[in-house]
Design a protein around this motif. Structure first.
Motif, PDB file in Angstrom:
ATOM      1  N   LYS A 152       0.784  -1.241   0.000  1.00 15.41           N
ATOM      2  CA  LYS A 152       0.000   0.000   0.000  1.00 15.41           C
ATOM      3  C   LYS A 152       0.819   1.294   0.000  1.00 15.41           C
ATOM      4  CE  LYS A 152      -4.028  -2.017   2.266  1.00 15.41           C
ATOM      5  NZ  LYS A 152      -3.598  -3.352   2.512  1.00 15.41           N
ATOM      6  N   ARG A 153       2.120   1.222   0.221  1.00 21.83           N
ATOM      7  CA  ARG A 153       2.984   2.410   0.231  1.00 21.83           C
ATOM      8  C   ARG A 153       4.405   1.981  -0.094  1.00 21.83           C
ATOM      9  NH1 ARG A 153       6.204   2.129   4.532  1.00 21.83           N
ATOM     10  NH2 ARG A 153       5.553   0.902   6.306  1.00 21.83           N
ATOM     11  N   CYS A 154       5.281   2.955  -0.285  1.00 18.29           N
ATOM     12  CA  CYS A 154       6.688   2.654  -0.557  1.00 18.29           C
ATOM     13  C   CYS A 154       7.302   2.017   0.686  1.00 18.29           C
ATOM     14  CB  CYS A 154       7.447   3.918  -0.935  1.00 18.29           C
ATOM     15  SG  CYS A 154       9.191   3.621  -1.267  1.00 18.29           S
ATOM     16  N   VAL A 155       7.799   0.811   0.549  1.00 24.32           N
ATOM     17  CA  VAL A 155       8.346   0.068   1.680  1.00 24.32           C
ATOM     18  C   VAL A 155       9.730   0.578   2.062  1.00 24.32           C
ATOM     19  CG1 VAL A 155       9.093  -2.224   2.423  1.00 24.32           C
ATOM     20  CG2 VAL A 155       7.003  -1.974   1.124  1.00 24.32           C
ATOM     21  N   TYR A 156      10.550   0.959   1.080  1.00 23.61           N
ATOM     22  CA  TYR A 156      11.927   1.339   1.373  1.00 23.61           C
ATOM     23  C   TYR A 156      12.017   2.688   2.092  1.00 23.61           C
ATOM     24  CZ  TYR A 156      13.173  -2.322  -2.004  1.00 23.61           C
ATOM     25  OH  TYR A 156      13.309  -3.500  -2.695  1.00 23.61           O
ATOM     26  N   ARG A 157      11.348   3.687   1.569  1.00 21.53           N
ATOM     27  CA  ARG A 157      11.375   5.052   2.105  1.00 21.53           C
ATOM     28  C   ARG A 157      12.796   5.536   2.391  1.00 21.53           C
ATOM     29  NH1 ARG A 157       7.213   5.407   6.756  1.00 21.53           N
ATOM     30  NH2 ARG A 157       7.761   3.256   7.051  1.00 21.53           N
ATOM     31  N   VAL A 158      13.710   5.242   1.490  1.00 24.98           N
ATOM     32  CA  VAL A 158      15.090   5.678   1.641  1.00 24.98           C
ATOM     33  C   VAL A 158      15.322   7.022   0.951  1.00 24.98           C
ATOM     34  CG1 VAL A 158      15.985   4.405  -0.352  1.00 24.98           C
ATOM     35  CG2 VAL A 158      17.480   4.861   1.565  1.00 24.98           C
ATOM     36  N   ARG A 159      14.480   7.370  -0.020  1.00 28.72           N
ATOM     37  CA  ARG A 159      14.599   8.620  -0.758  1.00 28.72           C
ATOM     38  C   ARG A 159      13.292   9.407  -0.804  1.00 28.72           C
ATOM     39  NH1 ARG A 159      19.482   9.056  -0.316  1.00 28.72           N
ATOM     40  NH2 ARG A 159      20.966   8.417  -1.878  1.00 28.72           N
ATOM     41  N   CYS A 160      12.257   8.920  -0.143  1.00 28.06           N
ATOM     42  CA  CYS A 160      10.956   9.592  -0.228  1.00 28.06           C
ATOM     43  C   CYS A 160      10.283   9.592   1.140  1.00 28.06           C
ATOM     44  CB  CYS A 160      10.061   8.876  -1.243  1.00 28.06           C
ATOM     45  SG  CYS A 160       9.445   7.291  -0.647  1.00 28.06           S
ATOM     46  N   SER A 161       9.077  10.130   1.177  1.00 28.01           N
ATOM     47  CA  SER A 161       8.318  10.166   2.429  1.00 28.01           C
ATOM     48  C   SER A 161       7.352   8.994   2.552  1.00 28.01           C
ATOM     49  CB  SER A 161       7.532  11.479   2.502  1.00 28.01           C
ATOM     50  OG  SER A 161       6.641  11.551   1.405  1.00 28.01           O
ATOM     51  N   GLY A 162       7.252   8.166   1.502  1.00 23.51           N
ATOM     52  CA  GLY A 162       6.357   7.010   1.543  1.00 23.51           C
ATOM     53  C   GLY A 162       4.911   7.340   1.255  1.00 23.51           C
ATOM     54  N   LEU A 163       4.645   8.508   0.669  1.00 22.62           N
ATOM     55  CA  LEU A 163       3.271   8.942   0.435  1.00 22.62           C
ATOM     56  C   LEU A 163       2.772   8.703  -0.992  1.00 22.62           C
ATOM     57  CD1 LEU A 163       3.369  12.292   2.426  1.00 22.62           C
ATOM     58  CD2 LEU A 163       2.478  10.072   3.166  1.00 22.62           C
ATOM     59  N   ALA A 164       3.527   7.973  -1.807  1.00 21.88           N
ATOM     60  CA  ALA A 164       3.086   7.706  -3.179  1.00 21.88           C
ATOM     61  C   ALA A 164       1.818   6.864  -3.154  1.00 21.88           C
ATOM     62  CB  ALA A 164       4.190   6.986  -3.947  1.00 21.88           C
ATOM     63  N   SER A 165       0.933   7.122  -4.094  1.00 22.49           N
ATOM     64  CA  SER A 165      -0.298   6.332  -4.173  1.00 22.49           C
ATOM     65  C   SER A 165       0.033   4.939  -4.712  1.00 22.49           C
ATOM     66  CB  SER A 165      -1.305   7.022  -5.079  1.00 22.49           C
ATOM     67  OG  SER A 165      -0.870   6.972  -6.410  1.00 22.49           O
ATOM     68  N   PRO A 166      -0.815   3.951  -4.434  1.00 21.79           N
ATOM     69  CA  PRO A 166      -0.533   2.592  -4.912  1.00 21.79           C
ATOM     70  C   PRO A 166      -0.339   2.494  -6.429  1.00 21.79           C
ATOM     71  CG  PRO A 166      -2.253   2.521  -3.263  1.00 21.79           C
ATOM     72  CD  PRO A 166      -1.973   3.973  -3.544  1.00 21.79           C
ATOM     73  N   GLU A 167      -1.020   3.331  -7.200  1.00 21.64           N
ATOM     74  CA  GLU A 167      -0.870   3.297  -8.655  1.00 21.64           C
ATOM     75  C   GLU A 167       0.514   3.755  -9.100  1.00 21.64           C
ATOM     76  OE1 GLU A 167      -3.541   5.168  -7.249  1.00 21.64           O
ATOM     77  OE2 GLU A 167      -4.740   3.341  -7.254  1.00 21.64           O
ATOM     78  N   GLU A 168       1.190   4.541  -8.266  1.00 22.23           N
ATOM     79  CA  GLU A 168       2.522   5.065  -8.605  1.00 22.23           C
ATOM     80  C   GLU A 168       3.651   4.145  -8.165  1.00 22.23           C
ATOM     81  OE1 GLU A 168       1.840   9.830  -8.297  1.00 22.23           O
ATOM     82  OE2 GLU A 168       1.951   8.716  -6.415  1.00 22.23           O
ATOM     83  N   LEU A 169       3.337   3.030  -7.536  1.00 19.51           N
ATOM     84  CA  LEU A 169       4.368   2.145  -7.006  1.00 19.51           C
ATOM     85  C   LEU A 169       4.812   1.108  -8.034  1.00 19.51           C
ATOM     86  CD1 LEU A 169       2.876   1.526  -3.459  1.00 19.51           C
ATOM     87  CD2 LEU A 169       4.685   3.124  -4.094  1.00 19.51           C
TER      88      LEU A 169
END
Length: 143
Positions: free
Chosen positions: A36-53
């Motif tokens: 449901k979200r970016c699991v790594y979150r090493v370069r982002c805030s983890g707020l991408a929508s599921p369609e963008e993953l």
């Protein structure tokens, strides 16, 4: 002109794109719905929508044994995905992350499975992915 010259100098294997199969699309759908979200979150805030993953494979897709293994795949945004795919530091970070995420035993099982030769079986891969998607639906309905 310069870009075209650069492309011609690249070895042939940089130009080869791996073909996406129907089972790959099902795997992407599975990890998007599971994580449901970016699991790594090493370069982002983890707020991408599921369609963008994207579906990031720790052991690359060329390893048939782990191509559709849920422990090998995570939903990640494109920013984090490009970091772990193109940066040597990102690859080291990913190895440590997968060890923490899976634990030693599951981590080693993924590595062992990746290094075993396995024949491509698209029918079984689709069947497996459809069953995994059904388990997500059942879990969602019970919650």
């Amino acid at each position: 002109m310069v870009y075209q010259l650069f492309e011609e100098m690249q070895p042939f294997y940089y130009k080869i794109k791996m073909k996406r199969r129907v089972s790959d699309s099902l795997m992407t759908e599975f990890v998007r719905r599971r994580d449901k979200r970016c699991v790594y979150r090493v370069r982002c805030s983890g707020l991408a929508s599921p369609e963008e993953l994207d579906c990031s494979h720790w052991q690359k897709r060329r390893h048939e044994g782990t191509r559709h293994e849920p422990d090998n795949c995570d939903a990640v945004c494109r920013l984090c995905h490009s970091y772990v795919e193109s940066d040597p530091e990102g690859a080291k970070w990913l190895d440590g992350f997968k060890l923490r995420q899976l634990g030693k035993m599951r981590h080693d099982m993924v590595l062992l499975t990746a290094n075993n030769v396995q024949k491509k079986d698209e029918f079984m891969a689709r069947l497996k992915m459809r069953e995994l998607l059904k388990t997500l639906d059942v879990e969602r309905d019970t919650n």
